[in-house]
Design an enzyme around this catalytic site. Sequence first.
Site, mmCIF file in Angstrom:
data_model
loop_
_atom_site.group_PDB
_atom_site.id
_atom_site.type_symbol
_atom_site.label_atom_id
_atom_site.label_comp_id
_atom_site.label_asym_id
_atom_site.label_seq_id
_atom_site.Cartn_x
_atom_site.Cartn_y
_atom_site.Cartn_z
ATOM 1 N N GLN A 112 5.526 -3.025 -21.848
ATOM 2 C CA GLN A 112 6.574 -3.800 -22.520
ATOM 3 C C GLN A 112 7.024 -5.018 -21.725
ATOM 4 O OE1 GLN A 112 10.133 -1.500 -23.222
ATOM 5 N NE2 GLN A 112 11.217 -3.205 -24.160
ATOM 6 N N ALA A 169 16.307 1.448 -30.321
ATOM 7 C CA ALA A 169 17.521 0.999 -31.004
ATOM 8 C C ALA A 169 18.550 0.725 -29.920
ATOM 9 C CB ALA A 169 18.042 2.070 -31.957
ATOM 10 N N TYR A 210 21.130 10.392 -34.225
ATOM 11 C CA TYR A 210 19.834 9.688 -34.357
ATOM 12 C C TYR A 210 20.027 8.418 -35.197
ATOM 13 C CZ TYR A 210 14.754 9.318 -34.060
ATOM 14 O OH TYR A 210 13.469 8.899 -33.782
ATOM 15 N N LYS A 267 12.535 5.421 -38.662
ATOM 16 C CA LYS A 267 11.397 6.361 -38.729
ATOM 17 C C LYS A 267 10.985 6.615 -40.179
ATOM 18 C CE LYS A 267 10.606 7.352 -34.320
ATOM 19 N NZ LYS A 267 9.486 6.681 -33.623
ATOM 20 N N ILE A 306 11.225 16.201 -26.868
ATOM 21 C CA ILE A 306 10.604 16.295 -25.543
ATOM 22 C C ILE A 306 11.422 15.423 -24.599
ATOM 23 C CG2 ILE A 306 8.511 15.873 -24.179
ATOM 24 C CD1 ILE A 306 6.859 16.044 -26.714
ATOM 25 N N ARG A 307 11.685 15.946 -23.389
ATOM 26 C CA ARG A 307 12.496 15.164 -22.436
ATOM 27 C C ARG A 307 11.669 14.036 -21.819
ATOM 28 N NH1 ARG A 307 17.287 15.294 -20.406
ATOM 29 N NH2 ARG A 307 17.875 17.296 -21.273
ATOM 30 N N THR A 308 11.692 12.875 -22.460
ATOM 31 C CA THR A 308 11.037 11.664 -21.941
ATOM 32 C C THR A 308 12.146 10.676 -21.575
ATOM 33 O OG1 THR A 308 11.003 10.682 -24.126
ATOM 34 C CG2 THR A 308 9.075 11.995 -23.508
ATOM 35 N N LEU A 309 11.774 9.477 -21.113
ATOM 36 C CA LEU A 309 12.798 8.457 -20.817
ATOM 37 C C LEU A 309 13.635 8.179 -22.056
ATOM 38 C CD1 LEU A 309 10.988 5.772 -18.610
ATOM 39 C CD2 LEU A 309 12.741 7.430 -17.911
ATOM 40 N N ALA A 310 12.967 8.022 -23.218
ATOM 41 C CA ALA A 310 13.687 7.709 -24.453
ATOM 42 C C ALA A 310 14.670 8.812 -24.829
ATOM 43 C CB ALA A 310 12.706 7.475 -25.604
HETATM 44 P P1 NAD Z 1 9.186 6.724 -23.684
HETATM 45 O O1 NAD Z 1 10.478 6.123 -23.259
HETATM 46 O O2 NAD Z 1 8.309 7.292 -22.656
HETATM 47 O O3 NAD Z 1 8.340 5.690 -24.581
HETATM 48 C C1 NAD Z 1 8.947 4.716 -25.381
HETATM 49 C C2 NAD Z 1 8.137 3.458 -25.184
HETATM 50 O O4 NAD Z 1 8.581 2.404 -26.056
HETATM 51 C C3 NAD Z 1 8.237 2.899 -23.753
HETATM 52 O O5 NAD Z 1 6.953 2.823 -23.197
HETATM 53 C C4 NAD Z 1 8.829 1.522 -23.947
HETATM 54 O O6 NAD Z 1 8.336 0.576 -23.015
HETATM 55 C C5 NAD Z 1 8.345 1.213 -25.359
HETATM 56 N N1 NAD Z 1 9.043 0.092 -25.997
HETATM 57 C C6 NAD Z 1 10.340 0.020 -26.395
HETATM 58 N N2 NAD Z 1 10.605 -1.208 -26.879
HETATM 59 C C7 NAD Z 1 9.460 -1.940 -26.798
HETATM 60 C C8 NAD Z 1 9.094 -3.272 -27.102
HETATM 61 N N3 NAD Z 1 9.976 -4.146 -27.603
HETATM 62 N N4 NAD Z 1 7.805 -3.662 -26.885
HETATM 63 C C9 NAD Z 1 6.898 -2.796 -26.360
HETATM 64 N N5 NAD Z 1 7.191 -1.522 -26.032
HETATM 65 C C10 NAD Z 1 8.457 -1.094 -26.235
HETATM 66 O O7 NAD Z 1 9.601 7.864 -24.762
HETATM 67 P P2 NAD Z 1 8.714 8.765 -25.742
HETATM 68 O O8 NAD Z 1 9.593 9.912 -26.081
HETATM 69 O O9 NAD Z 1 7.381 9.004 -25.175
HETATM 70 O O10 NAD Z 1 8.625 7.869 -27.063
HETATM 71 C C11 NAD Z 1 7.400 7.500 -27.660
HETATM 72 C C12 NAD Z 1 7.466 7.658 -29.173
HETATM 73 O O11 NAD Z 1 7.604 9.040 -29.496
HETATM 74 C C13 NAD Z 1 8.643 6.948 -29.839
HETATM 75 O O12 NAD Z 1 8.212 6.393 -31.065
HETATM 76 C C14 NAD Z 1 9.603 8.089 -30.119
HETATM 77 O O13 NAD Z 1 10.451 7.800 -31.211
HETATM 78 C C15 NAD Z 1 8.618 9.170 -30.455
HETATM 79 N N6 NAD Z 1 9.161 10.540 -30.422
HETATM 80 C C16 NAD Z 1 9.782 11.011 -29.301
HETATM 81 C C17 NAD Z 1 10.289 12.301 -29.297
HETATM 82 C C18 NAD Z 1 11.020 12.849 -28.094
HETATM 83 O O14 NAD Z 1 11.794 13.794 -28.241
HETATM 84 N N7 NAD Z 1 10.784 12.316 -26.895
HETATM 85 C C19 NAD Z 1 10.148 13.120 -30.428
HETATM 86 C C20 NAD Z 1 9.482 12.611 -31.552
HETATM 87 C C21 NAD Z 1 8.991 11.314 -31.536
HETATM 88 O O1 0WE Z 2 12.961 8.552 -31.058
HETATM 89 C C1 0WE Z 2 13.630 9.084 -30.203
HETATM 90 C C2 0WE Z 2 14.515 8.254 -29.290
HETATM 91 C C3 0WE Z 2 14.181 6.799 -29.336
HETATM 92 C C4 0WE Z 2 15.161 5.902 -28.626
HETATM 93 C C5 0WE Z 2 15.815 6.234 -27.459
HETATM 94 C C6 0WE Z 2 16.683 5.335 -26.849
HETATM 95 C C7 0WE Z 2 17.461 5.683 -25.610
HETATM 96 C C8 0WE Z 2 17.891 4.445 -24.825
HETATM 97 C C9 0WE Z 2 15.396 4.665 -29.184
HETATM 98 N N1 0WE Z 2 16.244 3.761 -28.627
HETATM 99 C C10 0WE Z 2 16.869 4.085 -27.472
HETATM 100 N N2 0WE Z 2 17.716 3.143 -26.929
HETATM 101 C C11 0WE Z 2 18.266 3.280 -25.693
HETATM 102 O O2 0WE Z 2 19.040 2.413 -25.248
HETATM 103 N N3 0WE Z 2 13.606 10.456 -30.105
HETATM 104 C C12 0WE Z 2 12.890 11.218 -31.123
HETATM 105 C C13 0WE Z 2 14.313 11.230 -29.071
HETATM 106 C C14 0WE Z 2 15.624 11.646 -29.643
HETATM 107 O O3 0WE Z 2 16.647 10.779 -29.739
HETATM 108 C C15 0WE Z 2 17.699 11.450 -30.374
HETATM 109 C C16 0WE Z 2 17.300 12.750 -30.699
HETATM 110 C C17 0WE Z 2 15.966 12.875 -30.226
HETATM 111 C C18 0WE Z 2 15.099 14.078 -30.354
HETATM 112 C C19 0WE Z 2 18.963 10.978 -30.701
HETATM 113 C C20 0WE Z 2 19.860 11.842 -31.337
HETATM 114 C C21 0WE Z 2 19.459 13.119 -31.686
HETATM 115 C C22 0WE Z 2 18.179 13.606 -31.363
#
Ligand code: NAD
Ligand code: 0WE
Length: 264
Positions: free
Chosen positions: A40, A95, A157, A164, A193-197
């Site tokens: 990114q 978001a 969310y 989504k 899943i506990r990721t950065l997001a």
């Molecule tokens: P993550 O933080 O590891 O990955 C999110 C990625 O989005 C990061 O690599 C970030 O650099 C990228 N990103 C954000 N804005 C961007 C931009 N403007 N340009 C390019 N890249 C950008 O977290 P994750 O959980 O691996 O998320 C990956 C996908 O999985 C997302 O679509 C998320 O909604 C989806 N998802 C996550 C979960 C969860 O619980 N972690 C569950 C279901 C779906």
């Molecule tokens: O898609 C997501 C999260 C995506 C996400 C996370 C962030 C955190 C930091 C998008 N934008 C931001 N902006 C930030 O500034 N998930 C599926 C993970 C997630 O997020 C939730 C969940 C779950 C699961 C939010 C509320 C309730 C459940």
Amino acid sequence: MGFLQNKRALIAGVASERSIAWGIAGAMRREGAQLAFTYQNEKLRPRVEKYAATVDSDIVLPCDVASDDEIAAMFEALAGRWDGLDILVHSIAFAPREELEGAYLEAATRAGFNAAHEVSAYSFTALAKGAAAMMEGRAGAMLTLTYLGALRAMPGYNVMGLAKASLEASVRYLAQSLGPRGIRVNAVSAGPIRTLAASGIGGFRKMMGFFEQAVPMGRGVTIEEVGNVAAFLCSDLASGVTGEICYVDGGFNMVGMSERFLEQ
Ligand code: NAD
Ligand code: 0WE
């Protein structure tokens, strides 16, 4: 021989070793695919370069998906390295943080709504345009990551759920557009899943607790489990599957009531 032998995959969305995109990269590499990565921003570049090297990849390109210019430059650079592409993985969501706090109606703003939809939904279509041009004459596959919040109201969310829902509709419209060109388009809907997001979300621990109480498997899913299904969907083993949202959530989405709650 792996089931992705001789396939070239572009993976967007690696930010850490916990990223779902990284689980997908691991599974695809194991099955024999050659990988390229996008990042990114410059802050992420050294990290993604380091991870890429561990899966024998030296194609690591900048791409902020909010910029059409960066997307065009990324595909131009990729075309300089590869004469074609078989797989696109989109694992990106964003978001503004304030949109993910409190009740939807109070949190929602025009700017936040637009930002969430641009980065989390439109970007898949934007990348699909560039990827499809490199998939001519090959059995291409595209994959994105979604969440149950597209279909069900989840506390906090908020606008991400709307984005989504749009992303899941994009999967169906892209599948219809690209079917005649032999390109399939699908999504994996992952459990939490506990990721950065996810760790950026207040109350994620508590939500995980609710999930674990209701989910038939009794546990969360891993990035490796998501990666395996993603690799399958992008392989020729799934040549009859397109426009699908495939759940990798331990069965949570189909449950009506928690058995463990009643046993308490
Ligand atoms: P993550 O933080 O590891 O990955 C999110 C990625 O989005 C990061 O690599 C970030 O650099 C990228 N990103 C954000 N804005 C961007 C931009 N403007 N340009 C390019 N890249 C950008 O977290 P994750 O959980 O691996 O998320 C990956 C996908 O999985 C997302 O679509 C998320 O909604 C989806 N998802 C996550 C979960 C969860 O619980 N972690 C569950 C279901 C779906
Ligand atoms: O898609 C997501 C999260 C995506 C996400 C996370 C962030 C955190 C930091 C998008 N934008 C931001 N902006 C930030 O500034 N998930 C599926 C993970 C997630 O997020 C939730 C969940 C779950 C699961 C939010 C509320 C309730 C459940």
